[in-house]
Motif scaffolding. Structure first.
Motif, short mmCIF file in Angstrom:
data_model
loop_
_atom_site.label_atom_id
_atom_site.label_comp_id
_atom_site.label_asym_id
_atom_site.label_seq_id
_atom_site.Cartn_x
_atom_site.Cartn_y
_atom_site.Cartn_z
N HIS A 3 1.18 -1.42 -6.45
CA HIS A 3 0.00 -1.95 -5.67
C HIS A 3 -0.87 -1.50 -4.22
CE1 HIS A 3 -2.23 -5.14 -3.36
NE2 HIS A 3 -2.69 -5.56 -4.37
N ASP A 5 6.85 -3.00 -6.53
CA ASP A 5 5.35 -3.73 -6.10
C ASP A 5 4.48 -3.15 -5.17
OD1 ASP A 5 5.99 -5.71 -8.19
OD2 ASP A 5 7.04 -7.13 -6.72
N HIS A 6 5.23 -2.62 -4.21
CA HIS A 6 4.37 -1.90 -3.10
C HIS A 6 3.94 -0.62 -3.49
CE1 HIS A 6 3.32 -0.35 0.91
NE2 HIS A 6 3.97 0.48 0.59
N GLY A 14 1.66 -6.58 -3.47
CA GLY A 14 2.34 -6.23 -4.65
C GLY A 14 3.05 -7.50 -5.40
#
Lengths: 104, 104, 104, 104
Positions: free
Chosen positions: C70, C66-67, C10
């Motif tokens: 993504h 982001d994690h 991510g």
């Protein structure tokens, strides 16, 4: 641990304000329970939980300031009077441990 | 913000457990108020406030996990079905903002 | 735990910005060490430590967002494709555990 | 704010240990940057960020304890000597504000 009635505490002067804050927090918790019962959207429930965190944060900080200003300072004066530094050292350690638990 | 009854939420499956936790926290807050009324030593009051922080921490984490697992994952599936990535992007932003408030 | 080169993550799209933040934080830590070497007043050192906490807080939040956006969303799509819900369940549990560590 | 060289501080006695911790934290930050450069899995990067948070937490707590035990207690003694309570009141307010920033 000191027996309740023995010594007035740092927060004694602000007792009413502190009790008012605690009652308000109690009401906020009941409000969150109602939101959950009514299947309110999770993010809105989380927003209220953050608000309670912030309110508890203030309660903690007031208690810490009152404790340092009253109990630690009082112990410093007693150590100076008696020549026994262990009195204030104990209070400082206690305050630091309490702050450590809050920081967790 | 979604209207309460429209969609079951991530926490719906654990609603009873969540309500039980909230009632216990409410009781802990009342307990702290009683300690203050009885002039209990500040450090002991602070210890109980830290315990409430820890209990709220668990409530928050359960809500976040349920939200990611239900609402974010559901939105990802819907984005895939409809070809519209904005559905899941909005949910991810919302979750991240809620986590940011908790980290504060 | 995934091997580094296997999958872009991510944060890959924001790698340069993330590395820049980390270098700045590294410099802030060196700055705090200099303050200690120069016997600077404790409160001013503590103020800088709080600034590093805030900077790390942003790094954590970006990584979490982001994690989720993504890895968790990617896993949701894969679970839908394969009909195997355990793929996304594992990612959600992982994300929740990481958020729990940050909240501590 | 006090000028650096004027007064030894609470942490002066533990200066080497404090500098050692700060250097280790600096190394941990560099380690996180390397993980990002090598595209390591986000959760593993987040785990290391949490480790730095915990290390900074210890630095903060040591600084707070040293400050209360040295600067606040010293100010209490000075207030008692001079009969001027504002000296210690200022230090208590400063300590409380610093703790408040850490709790955020």
């Amino acid at each position: 641990m000191e027996t309740p009635q023995e010594t007035a505490h740092g927060y004694s002067a602000n007792k009413d304000a502190l009790l008012k804050r605690l009652r308000r927090i109690e009401g906020q918790i009941r409000g969150i329970a109602r939101m959950v019962e009514e299947d309110t959207y999770c993010i809105d429930v989380l927003t209220q939980v953050s608000a309670v965190n912030a309110a508890l944060h203030k309660v903690s900080l007031n208690l810490v300031e009152d404790h340092i200003g009253h109990c630690v300072v009082g112990a410093a004066e007693e150590s100076q009077r008696t020549g026994d530094p262990s009195i204030v050292d104990h209070k400082v350690k206690e305050a630091s441990a309490a702050i450590g638990r809050l920081l967790r």
